[in-house]
Design an enzyme around this catalytic site. Sequence first.
Site, PDB file in Angstrom:
ATOM      1  N   TYR A   1      39.356  65.567  11.892  1.00 49.90           N
ATOM      2  CA  TYR A   1      39.627  66.898  11.336  1.00 49.90           C
ATOM      3  C   TYR A   1      40.030  67.852  12.463  1.00 49.90           C
ATOM      4  O   TYR A   1      39.798  67.586  13.646  1.00 49.90           O
ATOM      5  CB  TYR A   1      38.379  67.397  10.598  1.00 49.90           C
ATOM      6  CG  TYR A   1      38.509  68.777  10.011  1.00 49.90           C
ATOM      7  CD1 TYR A   1      39.467  69.051   9.035  1.00 49.90           C
ATOM      8  CD2 TYR A   1      37.678  69.813  10.426  1.00 49.90           C
ATOM      9  CE1 TYR A   1      39.587  70.324   8.497  1.00 49.90           C
ATOM     10  CE2 TYR A   1      37.794  71.086   9.900  1.00 49.90           C
ATOM     11  CZ  TYR A   1      38.749  71.336   8.932  1.00 49.90           C
ATOM     12  OH  TYR A   1      38.871  72.598   8.407  1.00 49.90           O
TER      13      TYR A   1
ATOM     14  N   THR B   1      38.936  70.467  13.832  1.00 47.12           N
ATOM     15  CA  THR B   1      37.976  70.964  14.820  1.00 47.12           C
ATOM     16  C   THR B   1      37.354  69.860  15.661  1.00 47.12           C
ATOM     17  O   THR B   1      36.551  70.144  16.556  1.00 47.12           O
ATOM     18  CB  THR B   1      36.834  71.717  14.120  1.00 47.12           C
ATOM     19  OG1 THR B   1      36.151  70.813  13.225  1.00 47.12           O
ATOM     20  CG2 THR B   1      37.343  72.915  13.353  1.00 47.12           C
ATOM     21  N   LYS B   2      37.690  68.600  15.404  1.00 49.15           N
ATOM     22  CA  LYS B   2      37.033  67.502  16.098  1.00 49.15           C
ATOM     23  C   LYS B   2      37.588  67.312  17.509  1.00 49.15           C
ATOM     24  O   LYS B   2      38.595  67.917  17.891  1.00 49.15           O
ATOM     25  CB  LYS B   2      37.170  66.211  15.284  1.00 49.15           C
ATOM     26  CG  LYS B   2      36.443  66.268  13.948  1.00 49.15           C
ATOM     27  CD  LYS B   2      34.955  66.548  14.113  1.00 49.15           C
ATOM     28  CE  LYS B   2      34.172  66.433  12.811  1.00 49.15           C
ATOM     29  NZ  LYS B   2      34.446  67.470  11.826  1.00 49.15           N
ATOM     30  N   ASN B   3      36.937  66.418  18.266  1.00 43.33           N
ATOM     31  CA  ASN B   3      37.298  66.255  19.678  1.00 43.33           C
ATOM     32  C   ASN B   3      38.731  65.775  19.869  1.00 43.33           C
ATOM     33  O   ASN B   3      39.379  66.126  20.848  1.00 43.33           O
ATOM     34  CB  ASN B   3      36.331  65.304  20.357  1.00 43.33           C
ATOM     35  CG  ASN B   3      34.944  65.919  20.519  1.00 43.33           C
ATOM     36  OD1 ASN B   3      34.730  67.081  20.164  1.00 43.33           O
ATOM     37  ND2 ASN B   3      34.019  65.149  21.049  1.00 43.33           N
TER      38      ASN B   3
END
Length: 383
Positions: free
Chosen positions: A182, A184-186
């Site tokens: 997603y 916002t993920k790393n």
Amino acid sequence: MSSDFIVFGSPIIGPEEIEAVTETLRTCWLGTGPRTKEFEAKIAEYTGAQYTIAVSSCTAALHLSLAAHGIGPGDEVITTPMTFAATANSVVHTGATPVFVDCERDSLNIDPKGIEAAVTPKTKAILPVHFAGRAVAMDEILAVAKAHDLVVIEDAAHALETRYKGRRIGETGGSTSCLSFYVTKNITTAEGGMVLTNDEALARKARVLSLHGLSADAWSRYSDGAPRHYEVVVPGYKYNLTDIASSIGLVQLRKAEEWLLRRDEIWARYDAGFAGLPLMTPAPVEPDTRHARHLYTVLVTDDAPVDRDGFRNGLHELGIGTGIHYAPLHRHPYYRDRFGYTDEQFPNASFIGSRTFSLPFSPKLTDAEVDRIIAAVRKVAGA
């Protein structure tokens, strides 16, 4: 929004990602195809998993994992209330019942000691979450699972880079591990996820379920290989990942280790900058593990000059965005009303849920922005 507002969870999208998408668009193969196959192979190489199935979200990966194990109505799945809705929602989607076990107050991970007591004859699976990228106590969980013949499905949405006792996230022992890409993920593909497994039969079943239950995907049916017929062998889902998304992921994955080092630096600066404040900062990393550093969460203590919401409002006024990870699931109307959950059943999750918030933590942050965030937190804390 002010141009100097520091947005929570803003991704890094640079010229390489843009060019990769442009190149994919030029090929006119936009759906699931060669880029996705390559992305699956690279994730397998990075995580140590033998089989990888790229899907449209981690929610899809969790649902597929449960469905591939035949979990459904009448079954129970043990998980934690200190997580995003998708973890428990995926259980509900199968018709099974999520059974919550409280988290540990320091790690925010599910408490392995509470799992054994929650097992009933209806229990079919344990669904632990590697919260914020901190490895959950897999050995203890696997021991309970073995004793009761349960499957373990890992919610590894935060945990791409996580190591547990030297083992990568595709080697930690669960039947499947589920990743998120997603925004916002790393690393991100905008939307996307991945099922990791070392079980060949389970991988085949999950792959078929991920695309309508078809015996052959679009790439094998329409590319320049030999023409193929397909059959619907099970009523599956529309969970495939596109080549447009995978082309972003391929670029981002190459930067994962570099970005982790930058988040390590920011983490250390936050720890030093918040020392002595009325905040509980994240617990130290356990020996022989690696934290994926997905979220930097703090808890506002009772002697702070403002409560959690006051803290967030104060930071917002100073141009700093924040998030909440999480409002525990047992407090949300659906789970509270349908299952009768109360705060008293989950004292740690309830304590955390009233006091926690997350700070911007992207490798995109400059040193000056990190200094500004630290100064803002100190100001709101009355330091």
